[in-house]
Design a protein around this motif. Structure first.
Motif, PDB file in Angstrom:
ATOM      1  N   SER A 133       0.772  -1.154  -0.040  1.00  0.00           N
ATOM      2  CA  SER A 133      -0.047  -0.041   0.017  1.00  0.00           C
ATOM      3  C   SER A 133       0.824   1.013   0.049  1.00  0.00           C
ATOM      4  O   SER A 133       0.395   2.380  -0.033  1.00  0.00           O
ATOM      5  N   GLY A 134       2.321   1.083   0.043  1.00  0.00           N
ATOM      6  CA  GLY A 134       3.238   2.249   0.027  1.00  0.00           C
ATOM      7  C   GLY A 134       4.706   1.745   0.209  1.00  0.00           C
ATOM      8  O   GLY A 134       4.635   0.687   0.697  1.00  0.00           O
ATOM      9  N   LYS A 135       5.581   2.436  -0.465  1.00  0.00           N
ATOM     10  CA  LYS A 135       6.867   1.673  -0.381  1.00  0.00           C
ATOM     11  C   LYS A 135       7.894   3.191  -0.266  1.00  0.00           C
ATOM     12  O   LYS A 135       7.607   4.210  -1.001  1.00  0.00           O
ATOM     13  N   THR A 136       8.834   3.001   0.557  1.00  0.00           N
ATOM     14  CA  THR A 136       9.795   4.094   0.474  1.00  0.00           C
ATOM     15  C   THR A 136      11.204   3.400   0.423  1.00  0.00           C
ATOM     16  O   THR A 136      11.547   2.593   1.016  1.00  0.00           O
ATOM     17  N   ILE A 137      11.891   4.337  -0.606  1.00  0.00           N
ATOM     18  CA  ILE A 137      13.213   3.383  -1.209  1.00  0.00           C
ATOM     19  C   ILE A 137      14.241   4.706  -0.701  1.00  0.00           C
ATOM     20  O   ILE A 137      14.070   5.639  -1.183  1.00  0.00           O
ATOM     21  N   ARG A 138      15.307   4.281  -0.070  1.00  0.00           N
ATOM     22  CA  ARG A 138      16.422   5.444   0.329  1.00  0.00           C
ATOM     23  C   ARG A 138      17.624   4.829  -0.682  1.00  0.00           C
ATOM     24  O   ARG A 138      17.714   3.869  -0.908  1.00  0.00           O
ATOM     25  N   ILE A 139      18.152   5.820  -1.342  1.00  0.00           N
ATOM     26  CA  ILE A 139      19.125   5.690  -2.638  1.00  0.00           C
ATOM     27  C   ILE A 139      20.328   6.530  -2.117  1.00  0.00           C
ATOM     28  O   ILE A 139      20.076   7.811  -1.846  1.00  0.00           O
ATOM     29  N   LEU A 140      21.397   5.801  -2.151  1.00  0.00           N
ATOM     30  CA  LEU A 140      22.713   6.708  -2.150  1.00  0.00           C
ATOM     31  C   LEU A 140      23.203   7.063  -3.548  1.00  0.00           C
ATOM     32  O   LEU A 140      23.520   6.125  -4.455  1.00  0.00           O
ATOM     33  N   VAL A 141      23.455   8.312  -3.868  1.00  0.00           N
ATOM     34  CA  VAL A 141      23.801   8.899  -5.127  1.00  0.00           C
ATOM     35  C   VAL A 141      25.356   9.360  -4.808  1.00  0.00           C
ATOM     36  O   VAL A 141      25.637   9.951  -3.930  1.00  0.00           O
ATOM     37  N   GLU A 142      26.306   8.729  -5.575  1.00  0.00           N
ATOM     38  CA  GLU A 142      27.814   8.949  -5.555  1.00  0.00           C
ATOM     39  C   GLU A 142      28.115   9.394  -7.045  1.00  0.00           C
ATOM     40  O   GLU A 142      27.849   8.887  -8.113  1.00  0.00           O
TER      41      GLU A 142
ATOM     42  N   PHE B 139      25.064  12.065  -1.819  1.00  0.00           N
ATOM     43  CA  PHE B 139      24.052  12.412  -1.027  1.00  0.00           C
ATOM     44  C   PHE B 139      22.774  11.022  -1.133  1.00  0.00           C
ATOM     45  O   PHE B 139      23.068  10.494  -2.040  1.00  0.00           O
ATOM     46  N   GLU B 140      22.027  11.432  -0.166  1.00  0.00           N
ATOM     47  CA  GLU B 140      20.726  10.457  -0.381  1.00  0.00           C
ATOM     48  C   GLU B 140      19.602  10.979  -0.945  1.00  0.00           C
ATOM     49  O   GLU B 140      19.368  12.362  -0.919  1.00  0.00           O
ATOM     50  N   ARG B 141      18.901  10.144  -1.570  1.00  0.00           N
ATOM     51  CA  ARG B 141      17.703  10.647  -2.419  1.00  0.00           C
ATOM     52  C   ARG B 141      16.323   9.627  -1.851  1.00  0.00           C
ATOM     53  O   ARG B 141      16.760   8.404  -1.243  1.00  0.00           O
ATOM     54  N   VAL B 142      15.391   9.936  -1.780  1.00  0.00           N
ATOM     55  CA  VAL B 142      14.178   9.232  -1.263  1.00  0.00           C
ATOM     56  C   VAL B 142      13.202   9.240  -2.410  1.00  0.00           C
ATOM     57  O   VAL B 142      12.726  10.332  -3.051  1.00  0.00           O
ATOM     58  N   ASN B 143      12.595   7.983  -2.689  1.00  0.00           N
ATOM     59  CA  ASN B 143      11.532   7.892  -3.805  1.00  0.00           C
ATOM     60  C   ASN B 143      10.348   6.984  -2.912  1.00  0.00           C
ATOM     61  O   ASN B 143      10.699   6.107  -2.146  1.00  0.00           O
ATOM     62  N   ARG B 144       9.078   7.732  -2.528  1.00  0.00           N
ATOM     63  CA  ARG B 144       8.090   7.177  -1.737  1.00  0.00           C
ATOM     64  C   ARG B 144       7.094   7.064  -2.743  1.00  0.00           C
ATOM     65  O   ARG B 144       6.516   8.080  -3.214  1.00  0.00           O
ATOM     66  N   PHE B 145       6.503   5.769  -2.655  1.00  0.00           N
ATOM     67  CA  PHE B 145       5.137   5.532  -3.331  1.00  0.00           C
ATOM     68  C   PHE B 145       4.118   5.503  -2.601  1.00  0.00           C
ATOM     69  O   PHE B 145       4.124   4.798  -1.233  1.00  0.00           O
TER      70      PHE B 145
ATOM     71  N   GLU C 172      11.395   0.025   2.477  1.00  0.00           N
ATOM     72  CA  GLU C 172      10.579  -0.293   3.549  1.00  0.00           C
ATOM     73  C   GLU C 172       9.223  -0.187   2.702  1.00  0.00           C
ATOM     74  O   GLU C 172       8.744   0.830   2.184  1.00  0.00           O
ATOM     75  N   VAL C 173       8.377  -1.300   3.085  1.00  0.00           N
ATOM     76  CA  VAL C 173       6.941  -1.395   2.159  1.00  0.00           C
ATOM     77  C   VAL C 173       5.970  -1.468   3.376  1.00  0.00           C
ATOM     78  O   VAL C 173       6.169  -2.277   4.245  1.00  0.00           O
ATOM     79  N   VAL C 174       4.954  -0.884   2.932  1.00  0.00           N
ATOM     80  CA  VAL C 174       3.889  -0.965   3.941  1.00  0.00           C
ATOM     81  C   VAL C 174       2.839  -1.638   3.226  1.00  0.00           C
ATOM     82  O   VAL C 174       2.395  -1.427   2.062  1.00  0.00           O
ATOM     83  N   ARG C 175       2.456  -3.047   4.007  1.00  0.00           N
ATOM     84  CA  ARG C 175       1.542  -3.797   3.464  1.00  0.00           C
ATOM     85  C   ARG C 175       0.129  -3.647   3.748  1.00  0.00           C
ATOM     86  O   ARG C 175      -0.420  -2.691   4.312  1.00  0.00           O
TER      87      ARG C 175
END
Length: 167
Positions: A33-42, A49-55, A164-167
């Motif tokens: 029902s939702g997902k948050t992905i944390r991404i390290l950009v080099e 730096f870190e970026r976040v993609n949240r669904f 991180e996934v929200v079920r």
């Protein structure tokens, strides 16, 4: 563009394209029902730096995708970009031309664990083009868990550091 089911294989989105690592349905199912992905950009110059993609607002067709850069204090750096995306659009990001792409299996160690991946290496049409490399982890349907793109200053690398996934 042809409909994905014209070929009989939902992994194949059109003629001349390799099968994608995941179908739209697999990406949807992995997003709960939702997902948050944390991404390290080099960056090539050493900046990271870190970026976040949240669904959010996930449904049968797609979700709202919010993206932002993480500030040094953990907050939001700049604007939060927000757009509606479909699961099929997300699948389409991994539809690479068969004539310029190789696919191999590779196991890599990442902050999210040791993951079995399909590694897609794809080149532009230019004869001397450097390859972009995408690693898709079988256990994390969706975006590549690692991506490397050549630039004149050196490669840019993104690495998924948390899912991180929200079920």
């Amino acid at each position: 563009m042809s409909h994905p089911h014209d070929s009989g294989d939902p992994h194949v989105l059109g003629p001349g394209l390799l099968p994608t690592p995941f179908t739209a349905d697999e990406i949807r199912d992995a997003s709960g029902s939702g997902k948050t992905i944390r991404i390290l950009v080099e960056e090539p110059e050493g900046e990271a730096f870190e970026r976040v993609n949240r669904f959010t607002e996930c449904d049968d067709e797609g979700a709202t995708l919010e993206r932002w850069r993480v500030a040094p204090d953990g907050g939001v750096d700049g604007e939060i970009a927000s757009a509606r995306v479909t699961w099929l659009e997300l699948q389409g990001h991994a539809a690479f031309p068969a004539e310029r792409t190789t696919v191999d299996e590779e196991t890599i160690d990442l902050p999210i664990g040791r993951v079995e991946c399909l590694r897609y290496e794809t080149r532009d049409e230019a004869p001397d083009a450097a390859a972009e490399t995408f690693w898709f982890a079988r256990m994390f349907p969706g975006m590549p868990v690692r991506f490397e793109s050549p630039t004149p200053a050196g490669p840019v690398r993104t690495t998924v550091v948390a899912v991180e996934v929200v079920r």
